[in-house]
Scaffold this active site. Structure first.
Site, PDB file in Angstrom:
ATOM      1  CD1 TRP A 167      -2.512   1.725   0.315  1.00 59.07           C
ATOM      2  CD2 TRP A 167      -2.433   1.646   2.544  1.00 59.07           C
ATOM      3  NE1 TRP A 167      -3.391   2.671   0.792  1.00 59.07           N
ATOM      4  CE2 TRP A 167      -3.371   2.644   2.157  1.00 59.07           C
ATOM      5  CE3 TRP A 167      -2.219   1.414   3.905  1.00 59.07           C
ATOM      6  CZ2 TRP A 167      -4.078   3.406   3.088  1.00 59.07           C
ATOM      7  CZ3 TRP A 167      -2.917   2.168   4.821  1.00 59.07           C
ATOM      8  CH2 TRP A 167      -3.849   3.144   4.421  1.00 59.07           C
ATOM      9  NE  ARG A 170      -8.432   6.324   1.639  1.00 61.40           N
ATOM     10  CZ  ARG A 170      -8.088   5.980   2.875  1.00 61.40           C
ATOM     11  NH1 ARG A 170      -7.399   6.831   3.638  1.00 61.40           N
ATOM     12  NH2 ARG A 170      -8.411   4.799   3.359  1.00 61.40           N
ATOM     13  CD  GLU A 257      -9.030  -1.254   8.440  1.00 63.10           C
ATOM     14  OE1 GLU A 257      -9.027  -0.060   8.815  1.00 63.10           O
ATOM     15  OE2 GLU A 257      -9.146  -1.585   7.232  1.00 63.10           O
ATOM     16  CD  GLU A 262      -9.584   4.611  11.152  1.00 70.14           C
ATOM     17  OE1 GLU A 262      -8.928   4.292  10.146  1.00 70.14           O
ATOM     18  OE2 GLU A 262     -10.834   4.586  11.175  1.00 70.14           O
ATOM     19  CD  GLU A 356      -5.304   6.171   6.367  1.00 70.61           C
ATOM     20  OE1 GLU A 356      -5.729   5.943   5.218  1.00 70.61           O
ATOM     21  OE2 GLU A 356      -5.414   5.379   7.319  1.00 70.61           O
TER      22      GLU A 356
END
Length: 389
Positions: A167, A170, A257, A262, A356
């Site tokens: 990955w 994003r 996940e 977050e 991210e």
């Protein structure tokens, strides 16, 4: 005739005045002096106490204040707080005492008793209040999933700094190795704006983020926690677990996940769910990308208010992956919610610390990187993982 009436009336008035004067003098006794002097009172100094993580408070004794006055008859009473010898809760309790004299004059004094919990121990999981540890078990640290980040060297035997084969990030956030450092007893992930946009696999990237993987996987039954201070940007600060989809076979070829925390430091999105992402703990469980129709997919989550901005201080975020169907989440040692995932969470999962970009929290007009390096950094004081034996 008028003269006689006037004399009678005058005599009556004198009699009334005489009676009134006799009454005011309390039968000849002199009036009591008016007491206008305020009494005095002195409190002890503030008191600080420390308790262990499992204690709800501490019994504290102190010397109650005594008052004084120019005349006898004063009284001292407590009007706020807890009496000496009572159990004082964690936090600050203000104790106020009042002295009152016979004339109603008053004076007050106050002092604080502050009870503070000890810092989390590196020898045990951080639980406060009731200890959830089973009576026949003890916690053992999983060293390959734990790090105090206190030697100034990124431990490549435990952690992988980005993995472009899995990955890259994003868009517009591209994972860069140079965002990662270990210093000041912290793992530091520092976001920044790229000098020039980069196009990778057809996507345009303008910002640099971080992606740290654990090399060892956590298992069902593990408890994992971190002490983290979020960055102040629109980019995320996170702590979570995920499996490698292709490690499984049959119906275990799927993604599970487990997001422990977050958050973002600056909310730029307009969605209702996003408005408190800078002051709460957000957790989710996701089941997706399964090839088996009988395997449920979907998400289940929870959140808890922190009581401050996520970047205002360090907070301890933890999860007890208690079973395949029961996952408990902890904020600063307290159990704040339990999540039942949509599908069984029984596959090994790897720890992640990631900075991210989210599509629901877009880049602000100024680029979002105008703050200092400290403001652009997410700090991980430590990560600790435990298993029951």
């Amino acid at each position: 005739m008028l003269k006689k009436a006037f004399l009678i009336k005058s005599a009556s008035l004198l009699l009334i005045l005489f009676i009134g004067c006799s009454s005011d003098e309390n039968n000849g006794e002199p009036e009591k002096p008016i007491d206008s002097i305020t009494p005095t009172i002195t409190c002890v100094s503030n008191i600080d106490e420390t308790v262990d993580a499992l204690s709800a408070g501490k019994q504290v004794t102190y010397t109650a204040p005594t008052g004084n006055d120019n005349l006898p008859g004063f009284e001292v009473s407590q009007i706020e707080g807890l009496a000496s010898g009572e159990l004082f809760p964690v936090g600050t309790t203000t104790n106020t005492y009042e002295v009152k004299d016979a004339a109603g004059n008053t004076a007050t004094c106050s002092f604080d008793i502050t009870v503070t919990r000890s810092e989390p121990s590196s020898s045990l999981p951080y639980f406060i209040g009731a200890d959830p540890t089973p009576s026949d078990k003890v916690w053992s640290k999983v060293e390959n999933l734990s790090d105090e980040f206190n030697d100034g060297v990124f431990d490549e035997s435990k952690w992988l700094n980005t993995d472009p084969a899995r990955w890259i990030g994003r868009a517009p956030g591209l994972f860069k190795k140079n965002t990662v450092s270990e210093a000041d007893d912290n793992l530091k992930l520092t976001a920044y704006m790229l000098d020039a946009p980069e196009v990778v696999n057809g996507s345009t990237f303008t910002h640099a983020g971080s992606n740290i993987y654990s090399k060892e996987a956590a298992q069902v039954g593990y408890y994992t926690e971190c002490r983290m201070k979020a960055n102040q940007t629109f980019m995320s600060s996170t702590f979570w677990l995920i499996n490698n989809r292709n490690d499984g076979t049959g119906c275990d070829v799927r993604v599970t996940e487990l997001d422990i925390q977050e958050c973002v430091g600056q909310v730029t999105g307009t969605a209702n769910f996003a408005q408190n992402f800078d002051e709460t703990m957000h957790s989710n469980t996701h089941s997706r990308q399964t090839d088996c129709p009988e395997t449920p997919t979907g998400s289940a989550g929870g959140s808890s208010e922190i009581g401050a901005k996520v970047y205002s201080d360090y907070f301890v975020y933890g999860v007890w992956w208690k079973s395949a169907t029961e996952i408990e989440f902890y904020l600063n040692g307290e159990n704040v919610y339990t999540i039942t995932p949509e599908a069984d969470f029984d596959l090994p999962m790897f720890l992640r610390m990631v900075i991210e970009t989210y599509d629901w929290n877009p880049v602000p007009s100024d680029g979002g990187m105008t703050g200092t390096e400290e403001q652009r950094t997410t700090y991980y004081d430590w990560v600790r993982t435990w298993k029951l034996e």
